[in-house]
Design an enzyme around this catalytic site. Structure first.
Site, PDB file in Angstrom:
ATOM      1  N   SER A  24       0.851  -1.188   0.000  1.00 19.41           N
ATOM      2  CA  SER A  24       0.000   0.000   0.000  1.00 19.41           C
ATOM      3  C   SER A  24       0.891   1.243   0.000  1.00 19.41           C
ATOM      4  O   SER A  24       1.763   1.384   0.865  1.00 19.41           O
ATOM      5  CB  SER A  24      -0.879   0.001   1.251  1.00 19.41           C
ATOM      6  OG  SER A  24      -1.341   1.314   1.460  1.00 19.41           O
ATOM      7  N   LYS A  26      -1.523  -7.295 -19.669  1.00 18.75           N
ATOM      8  CA  LYS A  26      -0.492  -7.145 -18.637  1.00 18.75           C
ATOM      9  C   LYS A  26      -0.799  -5.893 -17.828  1.00 18.75           C
ATOM     10  O   LYS A  26      -0.615  -4.766 -18.293  1.00 18.75           O
ATOM     11  CB  LYS A  26       0.905  -7.018 -19.241  1.00 18.75           C
ATOM     12  CG  LYS A  26       1.956  -7.171 -18.141  1.00 18.75           C
ATOM     13  CD  LYS A  26       3.257  -6.502 -18.446  1.00 18.75           C
ATOM     14  CE  LYS A  26       3.344  -5.075 -18.000  1.00 18.75           C
ATOM     15  NZ  LYS A  26       3.279  -4.843 -16.555  1.00 18.75           N
ATOM     16  N   PRO A  27      -1.285  -6.094 -16.594  1.00 15.04           N
ATOM     17  CA  PRO A  27      -1.508  -4.915 -15.744  1.00 15.04           C
ATOM     18  C   PRO A  27      -0.165  -4.385 -15.255  1.00 15.04           C
ATOM     19  O   PRO A  27       0.863  -5.056 -15.386  1.00 15.04           O
ATOM     20  CB  PRO A  27      -2.333  -5.469 -14.584  1.00 15.04           C
ATOM     21  CG  PRO A  27      -2.065  -6.933 -14.549  1.00 15.04           C
ATOM     22  CD  PRO A  27      -1.601  -7.357 -15.914  1.00 15.04           C
ATOM     23  N   SER A  60       3.439   5.898 -20.303  1.00  8.20           N
ATOM     24  CA  SER A  60       4.267   7.068 -20.590  1.00  8.20           C
ATOM     25  C   SER A  60       4.594   7.164 -22.082  1.00  8.20           C
ATOM     26  O   SER A  60       4.589   6.157 -22.802  1.00  8.20           O
ATOM     27  CB  SER A  60       5.563   6.969 -19.788  1.00  8.20           C
ATOM     28  OG  SER A  60       6.249   5.802 -20.172  1.00  8.20           O
ATOM     29  N   LEU A  81       4.386  -5.229 -38.069  1.00  7.23           N
ATOM     30  CA  LEU A  81       3.308  -4.358 -38.551  1.00  7.23           C
ATOM     31  C   LEU A  81       1.987  -4.525 -37.832  1.00  7.23           C
ATOM     32  O   LEU A  81       0.934  -4.599 -38.443  1.00  7.23           O
ATOM     33  CB  LEU A  81       3.116  -4.567 -40.069  1.00  7.23           C
ATOM     34  CG  LEU A  81       4.288  -4.127 -40.923  1.00  7.23           C
ATOM     35  CD1 LEU A  81       4.025  -4.445 -42.385  1.00  7.23           C
ATOM     36  CD2 LEU A  81       4.558  -2.640 -40.771  1.00  7.23           C
ATOM     37  N   GLU A 140      -2.246   5.550 -25.695  1.00  7.59           N
ATOM     38  CA  GLU A 140      -2.743   6.666 -24.871  1.00  7.59           C
ATOM     39  C   GLU A 140      -1.590   7.052 -23.960  1.00  7.59           C
ATOM     40  O   GLU A 140      -1.239   6.297 -23.057  1.00  7.59           O
ATOM     41  CB  GLU A 140      -3.925   6.221 -24.005  1.00  7.59           C
ATOM     42  CG  GLU A 140      -5.090   5.670 -24.779  1.00  7.59           C
ATOM     43  CD  GLU A 140      -6.026   6.750 -25.281  1.00  7.59           C
ATOM     44  OE1 GLU A 140      -5.734   7.941 -25.076  1.00  7.59           O
ATOM     45  OE2 GLU A 140      -7.036   6.386 -25.894  1.00  7.59           O
ATOM     46  N   CYS A 176      -3.115  11.325 -16.485  1.00  5.02           N
ATOM     47  CA  CYS A 176      -2.638  11.910 -17.742  1.00  5.02           C
ATOM     48  C   CYS A 176      -3.481  13.112 -18.119  1.00  5.02           C
ATOM     49  O   CYS A 176      -3.025  14.015 -18.792  1.00  5.02           O
ATOM     50  CB  CYS A 176      -2.724  10.863 -18.827  1.00  5.02           C
ATOM     51  SG  CYS A 176      -4.373  10.166 -18.919  1.00  5.02           S
ATOM     52  N   LYS A 199      -0.663  14.968 -31.104  1.00  3.98           N
ATOM     53  CA  LYS A 199       0.803  15.061 -31.042  1.00  3.98           C
ATOM     54  C   LYS A 199       1.377  13.848 -30.277  1.00  3.98           C
ATOM     55  O   LYS A 199       0.934  12.715 -30.502  1.00  3.98           O
ATOM     56  CB  LYS A 199       1.215  16.410 -30.430  1.00  3.98           C
ATOM     57  CG  LYS A 199       0.673  17.588 -31.237  1.00  3.98           C
ATOM     58  CD  LYS A 199       1.367  18.892 -30.921  1.00  3.98           C
ATOM     59  CE  LYS A 199       0.767  19.608 -29.744  1.00  3.98           C
ATOM     60  NZ  LYS A 199       1.316  20.943 -29.490  1.00  3.98           N
ATOM     61  N   GLY A 215      -0.418  10.554 -28.075  1.00  6.10           N
ATOM     62  CA  GLY A 215      -0.922   9.244 -28.449  1.00  6.10           C
ATOM     63  C   GLY A 215      -1.430   9.130 -29.868  1.00  6.10           C
ATOM     64  O   GLY A 215      -1.395  10.079 -30.648  1.00  6.10           O
TER      65      GLY A 215
HETATM   66  P1  NAD Z   1       4.912   3.309 -17.933  1.00  8.39           P
HETATM   67  O1  NAD Z   1       4.890   3.653 -19.372  1.00  8.39           O
HETATM   68  O2  NAD Z   1       6.196   3.217 -17.255  1.00  8.39           O
HETATM   69  O3  NAD Z   1       4.185   1.913 -17.645  1.00  8.39           O
HETATM   70  C1  NAD Z   1       2.925   1.604 -18.181  1.00  8.39           C
HETATM   71  C2  NAD Z   1       2.835   0.106 -18.426  1.00  8.39           C
HETATM   72  O4  NAD Z   1       3.800  -0.286 -19.389  1.00  8.39           O
HETATM   73  C3  NAD Z   1       3.114  -0.759 -17.197  1.00  8.39           C
HETATM   74  O5  NAD Z   1       2.246  -1.879 -17.222  1.00  8.39           O
HETATM   75  C4  NAD Z   1       4.554  -1.202 -17.412  1.00  8.39           C
HETATM   76  O6  NAD Z   1       4.859  -2.418 -16.770  1.00  8.39           O
HETATM   77  C5  NAD Z   1       4.580  -1.365 -18.907  1.00  8.39           C
HETATM   78  N1  NAD Z   1       5.908  -1.276 -19.512  1.00  8.39           N
HETATM   79  C6  NAD Z   1       6.991  -0.596 -19.062  1.00  8.39           C
HETATM   80  N2  NAD Z   1       8.038  -0.758 -19.908  1.00  8.39           N
HETATM   81  C7  NAD Z   1       7.598  -1.544 -20.918  1.00  8.39           C
HETATM   82  C8  NAD Z   1       8.191  -2.043 -22.119  1.00  8.39           C
HETATM   83  N3  NAD Z   1       9.454  -1.784 -22.438  1.00  8.39           N
HETATM   84  N4  NAD Z   1       7.432  -2.793 -22.952  1.00  8.39           N
HETATM   85  C9  NAD Z   1       6.144  -3.067 -22.652  1.00  8.39           C
HETATM   86  N5  NAD Z   1       5.522  -2.633 -21.537  1.00  8.39           N
HETATM   87  C10 NAD Z   1       6.246  -1.870 -20.683  1.00  8.39           C
HETATM   88  O7  NAD Z   1       3.940   4.389 -17.315  1.00  8.39           O
HETATM   89  P2  NAD Z   1       3.706   4.710 -15.796  1.00  8.39           P
HETATM   90  O8  NAD Z   1       4.753   5.683 -15.387  1.00  8.39           O
HETATM   91  O9  NAD Z   1       3.543   3.488 -15.029  1.00  8.39           O
HETATM   92  O10 NAD Z   1       2.285   5.442 -15.924  1.00  8.39           O
HETATM   93  C11 NAD Z   1       2.143   6.753 -15.965  1.00  8.39           C
HETATM   94  C12 NAD Z   1       2.074   7.264 -17.406  1.00  8.39           C
HETATM   95  O11 NAD Z   1       0.879   6.842 -18.059  1.00  8.39           O
HETATM   96  C13 NAD Z   1       2.041   8.754 -17.437  1.00  8.39           C
HETATM   97  O12 NAD Z   1       2.990   9.238 -18.337  1.00  8.39           O
HETATM   98  C14 NAD Z   1       0.628   9.098 -17.892  1.00  8.39           C
HETATM   99  O13 NAD Z   1       0.466  10.305 -18.542  1.00  8.39           O
HETATM  100  C15 NAD Z   1       0.280   7.938 -18.723  1.00  8.39           C
HETATM  101  N6  NAD Z   1      -1.170   7.768 -18.783  1.00  8.39           N
HETATM  102  C16 NAD Z   1      -1.834   8.080 -19.943  1.00  8.39           C
HETATM  103  C17 NAD Z   1      -3.199   7.950 -20.021  1.00  8.39           C
HETATM  104  C18 NAD Z   1      -3.962   8.301 -21.273  1.00  8.39           C
HETATM  105  O14 NAD Z   1      -5.095   7.904 -21.407  1.00  8.39           O
HETATM  106  N7  NAD Z   1      -3.384   9.029 -22.202  1.00  8.39           N
HETATM  107  C19 NAD Z   1      -3.898   7.451 -18.932  1.00  8.39           C
HETATM  108  C20 NAD Z   1      -3.202   7.135 -17.770  1.00  8.39           C
HETATM  109  C21 NAD Z   1      -1.819   7.281 -17.727  1.00  8.39           C
END
Ligand code: NAD
Length: 498
Positions: free
Chosen positions: A18, A171-172, A225, A240, A246, A280, A452, A455
């Site tokens: 937590s 994959k959560p 991200s 492809l 997002e 985000c 941009k 996404g």
């Molecule tokens: P992150 O990109 O580090 O991780 C997101 C997911 O990707 C996790 O499940 C992680 O395990 C997985 N991941 C990490 N590296 C990977 C790889 N090389 N290959 C495949 N999967 C991989 O993001 P975070 O920091 O955990 O989340 C926050 C980010 O998400 C912020 O930048 C935020 O803006 C963005 N976000 C966007 C939206 C949207 O709808 N646009 C919504 C929520 C969060």
């Protein structure tokens, strides 16, 4: 993990803690690339067998809606679980982290009722042909989601994929896997065939990257991200696969000088501090005209001081929860250090609330940074914490220029009295969603996603099933002879009538 309709463990486990107090709340299987292979094989077998995609849409809709009902019956339990897992205050978790995803699951499933899975094709003027145009499922889809609003971002992918007849491996995020596993449990209780929906828990590099690269995965949907989104697009390009992405945001909130100041002050804080800024969609840049700047900042800091930060996310009186992890809090503190070094001022917050009850968790007070200029890191990069950067403008044209001077384009907002003027500003903002006089207005019928580098593609809205189907047409030519069929284009003997 949930693979091929069975609960599967891994030789290695990890602990989910937590973020409010660092206490363990669950032990979770640490998946490996081999588990991904098993899950993709199960999803492919389920797709190939036709057990799911050959059901009439009404059959698939019924399973998804039944699962939504089952999850809804557990609303309080799941809300508490979510609150403990990601630290969202319980009022927010109930509405946004659990309630809204269930409503969206119903909505997205319902879209399949009128979806044109098959429609007659037009007549062809040179051939007596009947045809149909279909929208078929793509096959095995991969979904990868972050920790901030896990069930919502999961449902936005799972529901359109499954209701159109695809199979999926999810994959959560490693920090927040619990609701995804409950979704799998209830989908199967509702009658989803084995292998149609699989969950592999584990980290991004091992499990996520392997899933994206897997040759039997035909489509990828990712929220996270921008940096990882770029990686995913590169890997998806290898064979492809289409990718829906997002990504991050740096939402500008522009306050016009005729705005209702009390409401705008509350609204700006609602836009950035909700979820402790870990959204985000957050409005992280506040643009104030010089004429109202000083008074507005005073009101903002006074109002921010009334927010109750922790210490217990499960207490309905809590307004703001912790950040997700120590790394995330330290990252945010690093941004604040750089902002100060660059000449910005921390006008409110900037550290953890005081007291022993905050020591074990990852807390940060609502933070307001003033004297920010558009070139500063704090005005350009996504901080993902309870941090508002305040910028000044002189003219409205300058405000619009500052608002659009970013690689992101997810959300933006205008606080104003005159609606016509507000709409003129909204028209000029480069963002997938522009909110006038509110923030976080995310609703099932409106397509959500970014312009941009925020996404590619949109989730929600009436077109959201299109990303999970492909066009295919079938024609039957009713003419009889080779000449009638037009083969004279090849065989000169037919063209001359010989
Ligand atoms: P992150 O990109 O580090 O991780 C997101 C997911 O990707 C996790 O499940 C992680 O395990 C997985 N991941 C990490 N590296 C990977 C790889 N090389 N290959 C495949 N999967 C991989 O993001 P975070 O920091 O955990 O989340 C926050 C980010 O998400 C912020 O930048 C935020 O803006 C963005 N976000 C966007 C939206 C949207 O709808 N646009 C919504 C929520 C969060």
């Amino acid at each position: 993990m949930f693979i091929g309709g069975e609960w599967v463990d891994s030789p290695e486990q990890y602990t989910v803690v937590s973020p409010a107090d660092g206490q363990p709340i669950a032990t979770v299987a640490k998946g490996t690339p081999e588990h991904v292979d098993q899950a993709v094989a199960a999803a492919k077998a389920a797709h190939d067998s036709g057990v799911w995609r050959s059901l009439p849409p009404s059959g698939r809709i019924a399973v998804l809606k039944d699962a939504a009902g089952r999850l809804g019956a557990r609303l309080d339990e799941l809300t508490a679980l979510q609150s403990r897992e990601n630290g969202a205050p319980v009022r927010l978790a109930g509405a946004f982290h659990v309630g809204m995803p269930l409503a969206h699951l119903e909505y997205l499933a319902g879209l399949a009722e009128d979806y044109p899975f098959e429609r007659p094709g037009p007549s062809i003027d040179y051939l007596p042909t009947d045809g149909v145009i279909r929208r078929d499922p793509i096959g095995v889809c991969a979904a990868i989601v972050p920790w901030n609003v896990p069930l919502l971002l999961t449902v936005w992918k799972v529901a359109p994929a499954l209701v159109t007849g695809n199979t999926m491996v999810l994959k959560p995020d490693e920090k927040t896997p619990l609701l995804a596993l409950e979704l799998a449990r209830e989908l199967h209780a509702a009658g989803l065939p084995a292998g149609v929906f699989n969950v592999v828990t584990g980290d991004g590099e091992d499990v996520g990257a392997h899933l994206v690269r897997h040759p039997d995965v035909r489509k990828v949907a990712f929220t996270g991200s921008t940096a990882v989104g770029r990686e995913i697009m590169r890997s998806a390009a290898e064979n492809l696969k289409p990718a829906t992405l997002e990504l991050g945001g740096k939402g500008p909130a522009i306050v016009l000088d005729d705005a209702d100041v009390d409401v705008a002050v509350d609204g700006v804080l609602y836009g950035v501090m909700t979820g402790s800024g870990q959204a985000c969609s957050s409005g992280t840049r506040l643009l104030l005209s010089n004429s109202i700047h000083d008074d507005f900042v005073v009101r903002l800091t006074e109002r921010a001081a009334t927010l109750k930060v922790g210490p217990d996310p499960l207490d309905p009186a809590t307004d703001m929860g912790p950040l997700i992890s120590a790394e995330q809090r330290d990252r945010v503190l690093g941004y604040l250090e750089t902002a100060k070094a660059n000449g910005a001022t921390i006008a409110a917050g900037g550290s953890a609330p005081e007291g022993p009850e905050y020591e074990a968790g990852f807390w940060l007070e609502p933070t307001i940074v003033t004297d920010v200029t558009p070139d500063m890191e704090i005005a350009r990069e996504e901080v993902f914490g309870p941090v508002l950067a305040v910028l000044r403008y002189e003219t409205l044209d300058e405000a619009i220029e500052i608002a659009n001077d970013t690689e992101y384009g997810l959300t933006a907002g205008v606080w104003a009295g005159d609606e016509t003027r507000a709409k003129e500003v909204a028209d000029k903002l480069d963002a997938g969603a522009v909110w006038i006089n509110n923030w976080h207005v995310i609703a099932s019928g409106y397509p959500f996603g970014g312009m941009k580098q925020s996404g590619i593609g949109r989730e929600l809205g009436p077109e959201s099933l299109d990303a999970y189907t492909e066009s295919k047409y079938i024609t039957v030519d009713r003419s009889s002879t080779s000449a009638e069929k037009g083969f004279g284009l090849l065989f000169g003997s037919l063209a001359s009538g010989a």
